[in-house]
Design a protein around this motif. Structure first.
Motif, PDB file in Angstrom:
ATOM      1  N   PRO A  62      46.462  34.509 -59.745  1.00 17.53           N
ATOM      2  CA  PRO A  62      45.520  35.664 -60.413  1.00 17.53           C
ATOM      3  C   PRO A  62      45.764  36.278 -61.544  1.00 17.53           C
ATOM      4  N   GLN A  63      45.070  37.000 -61.970  1.00 21.28           N
ATOM      5  CA  GLN A  63      45.200  38.179 -63.915  1.00 21.28           C
ATOM      6  C   GLN A  63      45.204  39.202 -63.077  1.00 21.28           C
ATOM      7  N   ARG A  64      45.081  40.127 -61.706  1.00 20.38           N
ATOM      8  CA  ARG A  64      45.889  41.529 -61.883  1.00 20.38           C
ATOM      9  C   ARG A  64      45.279  41.539 -59.860  1.00 20.38           C
ATOM     10  N   LEU A  65      46.819  42.545 -59.792  1.00 22.07           N
ATOM     11  CA  LEU A  65      46.861  42.769 -58.569  1.00 22.07           C
ATOM     12  C   LEU A  65      46.220  43.828 -58.265  1.00 22.07           C
ATOM     13  N   ILE A  66      46.040  44.620 -56.951  1.00 22.35           N
ATOM     14  CA  ILE A  66      45.588  45.745 -56.443  1.00 22.35           C
ATOM     15  C   ILE A  66      46.060  45.920 -54.914  1.00 22.35           C
ATOM     16  N   THR A  67      46.242  46.794 -54.396  1.00 22.72           N
ATOM     17  CA  THR A  67      46.688  46.801 -53.194  1.00 22.72           C
ATOM     18  C   THR A  67      45.554  47.848 -52.539  1.00 22.72           C
ATOM     19  N   ILE A  68      45.595  47.324 -50.934  1.00 24.69           N
ATOM     20  CA  ILE A  68      44.444  48.548 -49.991  1.00 24.69           C
ATOM     21  C   ILE A  68      45.444  49.770 -50.200  1.00 24.69           C
ATOM     22  N   PRO A  69      44.368  50.722 -50.613  1.00 22.44           N
ATOM     23  CA  PRO A  69      45.268  52.504 -50.388  1.00 22.44           C
ATOM     24  C   PRO A  69      45.576  52.867 -49.494  1.00 22.44           C
ATOM     25  N   SER A  70      45.878  53.818 -49.159  1.00 19.92           N
ATOM     26  CA  SER A  70      45.760  54.940 -48.432  1.00 19.92           C
ATOM     27  C   SER A  70      45.775  55.868 -48.506  1.00 19.92           C
ATOM     28  N   HIS A  71      45.347  56.888 -47.716  1.00 18.00           N
ATOM     29  CA  HIS A  71      45.054  58.075 -47.764  1.00 18.00           C
ATOM     30  C   HIS A  71      45.574  58.788 -47.741  1.00 18.00           C
ATOM     31  N   PRO A  72      45.483  59.989 -49.152  1.00 19.16           N
ATOM     32  CA  PRO A  72      46.238  60.623 -49.233  1.00 19.16           C
ATOM     33  C   PRO A  72      47.046  61.712 -48.247  1.00 19.16           C
ATOM     34  N   LYS A  73      46.814  61.675 -46.758  1.00 12.03           N
ATOM     35  CA  LYS A  73      46.895  62.526 -46.139  1.00 12.03           C
ATOM     36  C   LYS A  73      47.526  61.152 -45.115  1.00 12.03           C
ATOM     37  N   ARG A  74      47.489  60.315 -45.344  1.00 10.31           N
ATOM     38  CA  ARG A  74      48.492  59.598 -44.714  1.00 10.31           C
ATOM     39  C   ARG A  74      50.161  58.779 -45.079  1.00 10.31           C
ATOM     40  N   LEU A  75      49.538  59.299 -46.826  1.00  8.09           N
ATOM     41  CA  LEU A  75      51.197  59.034 -47.421  1.00  8.09           C
ATOM     42  C   LEU A  75      51.431  60.161 -47.429  1.00  8.09           C
ATOM     43  N   TRP A  76      51.517  60.871 -47.006  1.00  9.03           N
ATOM     44  CA  TRP A  76      51.751  62.681 -47.190  1.00  9.03           C
ATOM     45  C   TRP A  76      52.879  62.647 -45.456  1.00  9.03           C
ATOM     46  N   MET A  77      52.472  62.199 -44.705  1.00 15.09           N
ATOM     47  CA  MET A  77      52.885  61.394 -43.539  1.00 15.09           C
ATOM     48  C   MET A  77      53.789  60.533 -43.134  1.00 15.09           C
ATOM     49  N   ARG A  78      53.844  59.553 -43.819  1.00 12.73           N
ATOM     50  CA  ARG A  78      54.679  58.536 -44.617  1.00 12.73           C
ATOM     51  C   ARG A  78      55.777  58.419 -45.353  1.00 12.73           C
ATOM     52  N   GLY A  79      55.519  59.356 -46.032  1.00 11.89           N
ATOM     53  CA  GLY A  79      55.864  59.772 -47.395  1.00 11.89           C
ATOM     54  C   GLY A  79      56.315  58.628 -48.405  1.00 11.89           C
ATOM     55  N   PHE A  80      55.722  57.363 -48.507  1.00 10.33           N
ATOM     56  CA  PHE A  80      55.927  56.768 -49.514  1.00 10.33           C
ATOM     57  C   PHE A  80      54.301  55.795 -49.310  1.00 10.33           C
ATOM     58  N   ASP A  81      54.373  55.243 -50.004  1.00 14.10           N
ATOM     59  CA  ASP A  81      53.093  54.299 -50.092  1.00 14.10           C
ATOM     60  C   ASP A  81      53.695  52.722 -50.327  1.00 14.10           C
ATOM     61  N   HIS A  82      53.716  52.207 -48.331  1.00 16.34           N
ATOM     62  CA  HIS A  82      53.924  51.417 -47.816  1.00 16.34           C
ATOM     63  C   HIS A  82      53.639  49.746 -48.608  1.00 16.34           C
ATOM     64  N   ILE A  83      52.057  49.760 -49.023  1.00 21.30           N
ATOM     65  CA  ILE A  83      51.923  48.418 -50.077  1.00 21.30           C
ATOM     66  C   ILE A  83      52.380  48.891 -50.875  1.00 21.30           C
ATOM     67  N   ALA A  84      52.388  50.341 -51.882  1.00 17.69           N
ATOM     68  CA  ALA A  84      51.759  50.027 -53.375  1.00 17.69           C
ATOM     69  C   ALA A  84      53.443  49.504 -53.715  1.00 17.69           C
ATOM     70  N   SER A  85      54.446  50.153 -53.098  1.00 17.04           N
ATOM     71  CA  SER A  85      55.960  49.476 -53.252  1.00 17.04           C
ATOM     72  C   SER A  85      56.301  47.866 -53.322  1.00 17.04           C
ATOM     73  N   ILE A  86      55.396  47.339 -52.284  1.00 16.75           N
ATOM     74  CA  ILE A  86      55.424  45.463 -52.131  1.00 16.75           C
ATOM     75  C   ILE A  86      55.160  45.240 -53.688  1.00 16.75           C
ATOM     76  N   GLY A  87      53.579  45.520 -53.231  1.00 14.71           N
ATOM     77  CA  GLY A  87      52.787  45.439 -54.737  1.00 14.71           C
ATOM     78  C   GLY A  87      53.725  44.976 -56.251  1.00 14.71           C
TER      79      GLY A  87
END
Length: 227
Positions: A113-138
């Motif tokens: 592909p020409q571009r990668l996009i990750t499924i985003p999490s809501h800011p509330k979920r990011l705060w609870m988890r502490g990091f964006d788990h899909i973005a890190s893989i991306g």
């Protein structure tokens, strides 16, 4: 799940290259996908054709690429990564996917592909988890495959209920208006990355938004697929 530093996350044996996270023996032993439909990833007789389900109701993406069924040992590893503070597993899971992707790419099973996009999490979920788990893989996939990654092109506009808690027929309605697109994707070939594809409701919503915005093709990339 705990592991010693420098040990394989799956068998706990010492690693020669400690940052790899999973030894070559465990990599070879990962359950492989059966003969599956190239669109939905569900078992079928021909893996180079769309199944009857997809011919009648095609998803908004054109190709699904998954490493393994959603079963042990990757299921346990993904669960540990998502719900425990172990962001270092992003490298491990991304490596599992990229080795699988490169093998198929060299055999001309899929295109780049020409571009990668990750499924985003809501800011509330990011705060609870502490990091964006899909973005890190991306980010790892983008660096290793030399494909631009747009971290903030797709945003989650509302905090939806966790899909795993809902029955299948409620999952699509739960995601209505959940995503918004911030940049242009007109004429582009895009891959959307997520950890697991179950009913496909989340991926369908995101892919449909991209196609309606002018993306030429969309691939769905997941580490695991629920069969």
């Amino acid at each position: 799940m705990l592991t010693m530093q420098g040990a394989c996350w799956l068998c706990l044996q010492a690693l020669k290259l400690t940052h790899h996270g999973i030894c070559s023996f465990c990599l070879r032993k990962l359950p492989s996908m059966p003969i599956c439909c190239l669109c939905c990833g569900l078992p079928t007789e021909h893996n180079h054709l769309a199944c009857g389900r997809c011919l009648q109701h095609p998803p908004s993406w054109q190709r699904l690429i998954s490493v393994s069924p959603y079963q042990p040992p990757l299921r346990k590893l993904i669960h540990h990564y998502k719900f425990n503070p172990q962001p270092q597993l992003a490298f491990v899971l991304a490596r599992v996917f990229v080795l699988h992707w490169l093998k198929g790419y060299r055999q001309h099973f899929w295109c780049k592909p020409q571009r990668l996009i990750t499924i985003p999490s809501h800011p509330k979920r990011l705060w609870m988890r502490g990091f964006d788990h899909i973005a890190s893989i991306g980010e790892y996939l983008s660096n290793w495959l030399n494909i631009p990654y747009s971290r903030n092109s797709l945003l989650r506009t509302r905090d939806t209920l966790a899909q795993i808690t809902l029955k299948r027929n409620y999952r699509h309605s739960n995601l209505n208006g959940a995503f918004t697109l911030t940049g242009s994707v007109v004429g582009q070939h895009i891959a959307i990355i997520d950890d697991v594809l179950t009913t496909g409701a989340t991926m369908q919503t995101a892919a449909q938004l991209l196609i309606c915005a002018g993306a030429q093709t969309v691939q769905a990339w997941t580490i695991c697929r629920t069969l």
